[in-house]
Structure formats: structure tokens, C-alpha cells
Design a protein around this motif. Structure first.
Motif, PDB file in Angstrom:
ATOM      1  N   GLY A 150      60.117  23.084  54.800  1.00 35.68           N
ATOM      2  CA  GLY A 150      61.374  23.492  54.187  1.00 35.68           C
ATOM      3  C   GLY A 150      61.088  24.462  53.059  1.00 35.68           C
ATOM      4  O   GLY A 150      60.006  24.426  52.460  1.00 35.68           O
TER       5      GLY A 150
ATOM      6  N   CYS B 208      65.807  27.304  54.460  1.00 39.98           N
ATOM      7  CA  CYS B 208      65.724  26.820  55.832  1.00 39.98           C
ATOM      8  C   CYS B 208      64.817  25.597  55.888  1.00 39.98           C
ATOM      9  O   CYS B 208      63.990  25.366  55.004  1.00 39.98           O
ATOM     10  N   VAL B 209      64.995  24.812  56.950  1.00 34.98           N
ATOM     11  CA  VAL B 209      64.219  23.598  57.172  1.00 34.98           C
ATOM     12  C   VAL B 209      63.801  23.581  58.639  1.00 34.98           C
ATOM     13  O   VAL B 209      64.589  23.930  59.525  1.00 34.98           O
TER      14      VAL B 209
ATOM     15  N   ARG C 267      63.135  22.330  62.334  1.00 28.57           N
ATOM     16  CA  ARG C 267      64.064  21.540  63.138  1.00 28.57           C
ATOM     17  C   ARG C 267      63.821  20.023  63.063  1.00 28.57           C
ATOM     18  O   ARG C 267      64.773  19.262  62.860  1.00 28.57           O
TER      19      ARG C 267
ATOM     20  N   ARG D 189      65.376  18.326  59.804  1.00 31.33           N
ATOM     21  CA  ARG D 189      66.748  18.617  59.370  1.00 31.33           C
ATOM     22  C   ARG D 189      67.564  17.338  59.239  1.00 31.33           C
ATOM     23  O   ARG D 189      68.386  17.004  60.090  1.00 31.33           O
TER      24      ARG D 189
ATOM     25  N   ILE E 206      67.128  17.548  52.922  1.00 27.94           N
ATOM     26  CA  ILE E 206      68.002  18.411  52.124  1.00 27.94           C
ATOM     27  C   ILE E 206      68.107  17.877  50.697  1.00 27.94           C
ATOM     28  O   ILE E 206      68.036  18.637  49.715  1.00 27.94           O
TER      29      ILE E 206
END
Length: 293
Positions: free
Chosen positions: A102, A146-147, A149, A152, A157
Motif C-alpha cells: 500500500g 493505492c493498495v 488487491r 484491500r 485502509i
């Protein structure tokens, strides 16, 4: 001659930023199991973040890379040299290149002034925010988030945001801002979420950053009374919904970014609007004390 002198100063400042990054201690901002949040401390780690961005933006989404990016398989621009790069690192990853899962790019006003300004100035007139800075508020631009896949999740987050919070307290940031994207380049197909953001979250006049005239796309594409709030909220990307929950305002006008295949809106988040409950797990006094030391 002036342009040559300005270029020299920027190159020198960028070189100094690289040196400082190499010499920076590894300081963890947040952890959760094998996941660690901290700033990149080497060019190798910045490249790892750029490779993650390339995977997400160009391979999974609709962005179009330059030939140079496609060859390197990295997403990069001139801002990467002097921004801070916040990383989520999986210390249990089997390979070194898979460790960065991330990333967020952070640009403080003091740094931006040395290097020609903010990234989002290519899309928006930042005059209202720069006026706030002249009045004493400290600005920070957020971008390139962005992270990977498999990671996620809300937990990842939240970990990123814990890192941003620690960085924000350490540097005394008063206002965070940046562009956030909705997928697609046809604003008519995005009429519902754009109208919802315009009618419900438009920034007050003294904060109202506006899209540049040449790129301005009206957001009030539907009358307020025709906007179904629940449906519109569900149509927003999770990142924008997260900003709204924190108290963000939205700028005036959207911008279509054909390279990334998105329609961008402008996020303005004064720190004093963030709900106190968000900080309930965070030791603000401790962070402030450590940053002074």
C-alpha cells in the motif's frame, strides 16, 4: 538565465531530498500484525511503491502509461523525487518486491514551494488554499494512493490512515487536500455522484478551489431534488466516501483525466473538521512531544 537558475535550484533540492531519504531512520508510524506503516527510506522502496502504482493504475485500471513507464513497469513523475512516500509493508511477504502492499504520496507546502508547486495545480486553481497558507495554515497534498488487491480491506485502509495521522501531527498539518477519482471519462455517466457531491458537500466560498477554466466540467448535472442520496452515496468510490466521513469539502468543478481514465474531484479536508472520535485510539500528545524532540 532565470529559467536555468530555477532548474538548477530544483535539481539541487531534489538531490538533497534523495540524500535525506537515504539517511532517514526507519521509524514505524503504525503496525497491525505483520503489516507496518512507515515512510520510504530509499530509492529502492520508492521504486517498489511505483511498481505497485503501475500494477493498480495501468494493469488493473484504465490508465495509459508512457512508453518509458511501460518499459520500467513503474508509475512515476517529477513529484516522486521530493515527495514523502507512505508505505504499508508486509514483513511476512515471501519476496522483497512483494513487501510494499500500500502507498500514499505526501507533499507538504514547504517542500512544494521549493519544487514548483503542487501536483493538483495542473487541474485546479489552488488560490483559496494558498491564501489560507498565507494566513498561517499548514497545507499537505495527498495523492497516488493505492493498495495491492489481496490487501484491500478496511484494516489496511485504516492502517494507512493511522500513518497519515501520525505524519500529520508530527508536521503540524492543518489542511489536507488532493484530487480523488471516479472511474470513467464521461461526466454524463457520472451525473448522479457528481451532482450529489456538488449539492451536499460543496466547499464554503473561502475554501472553494475551482477547476481550471480549460478543464472545468460542471458537477451540478442533476437538480438537487432529483438526487437519490442513498443511491448516489453507494455510487461513490470507497476512498471518496472515507474522505466525506472525515468531514471533507468538495471543490467546484470536476476534471476529466484521460490518461488515467477517470473523472477527478477536489477534496479539501481541514484537520479541525475531523471528528474527535477518529482520534480516540491515537496519542496526539505523545506524537507532538516526540516530534519536538
Amino acid at each position: 538565465m532565470r529559467n536555468a537558475s530555477q532548474l538548477l535550484r530544483r535539481v539541487t533540492a531534489a538531490a538533497q531530498t534523495k540524500l535525506e531519504r537515504r539517511q532517514a531512520p526507519v521509524r514505524v508510524l503504525a503496525t497491525s500484525g505483520p503489516l507496518v506503516v512507515r515512510l520510504a527510506v530509499s530509492e529502492e522502496e520508492v521504486h517498489a511503491a511505483q511498481r505497485l502504482r503501475y500494477t493498480v493504475f495501468y494493469e488493473e485500471m484504465a490508465a495509459t502509461p508512457s512508453a518509458e513507464m511501460a518499459t520500467a513497469r513503474r508509475d512515476f513523475d517529477r513529484y516522486d523525487e521530493f515527495c514523502d512516500h507512505l508505505l504499508v509493508i508486509d514483513e511476512a511477504a515471501e519476496t522483497r518486491d512483494a513487501r510494499v502492499v500500500g502507498t500514499y504520496r505526501l507533499l507538504r507546502h514547504a517542500v512544494a514551494k521549493q519544487h514548483g508547486g503542487f501536483y493538483s495545480a495542473d487541474e485546479y486553481d489552488l488560490a483559496p488554499l494558498l491564501k489560507k497558507a498565507a494566513e498561517g495554515l499548514s497545507l499537505m497534498e495527498l495523492g497516488r494512493s493505492c493498495v495491492a488487491r489481496p490487501y484491500r480491506t478496511n484494516a489496511t485502509i485504516q492502517l494507512l490512515w493511522r500513518g497519515i495521522t501520525g505524519y500529520m501531527f508530527e508536521h503540524g498539518v492543518d489542511v489536507m487536500f488532493g484530487c480523488a477519482s471516479l472511474a470513467g471519462t464521461d461526466p454524463d455517466n457520472l451525473a448522479l455522484p457528481l451532482s450529489f457531491l456538488h449539492h451536499e458537500f460543496l466547499a464554503p466560498a473561502d475554501w472553494r478551489v475551482r477547476a481550471l477554466d480549460a478543464r472545468y466540467v460542471p458537477m451540478d448535472r442533476m437538480p438537487k431534488e432529483e438526487v437519490d442520496l442513498k443511491t448516489a452515496l453507494n455510487a461513490l468510490p470507497p476512498l471518496i466516501k472515507g474522505y466525506l466521513r472525515l468531514g471533507a469539502h468538495i471543490g467546484d468543478g470536476a476534471v476529466v483525466d484521460y490518461q488515467f481514465g477517470t473523472t477527478d474531484v477536489f477534496i479539501i479536508l481541514p484537520v479541525d473538521r475531523i471528528p474527535e472520535r477518529y482520534y480516540s485510539h491515537f496519542d496526539r500528545e505523545g506524537v507532538a512531544a516526540r516530534s519536538r524532540g
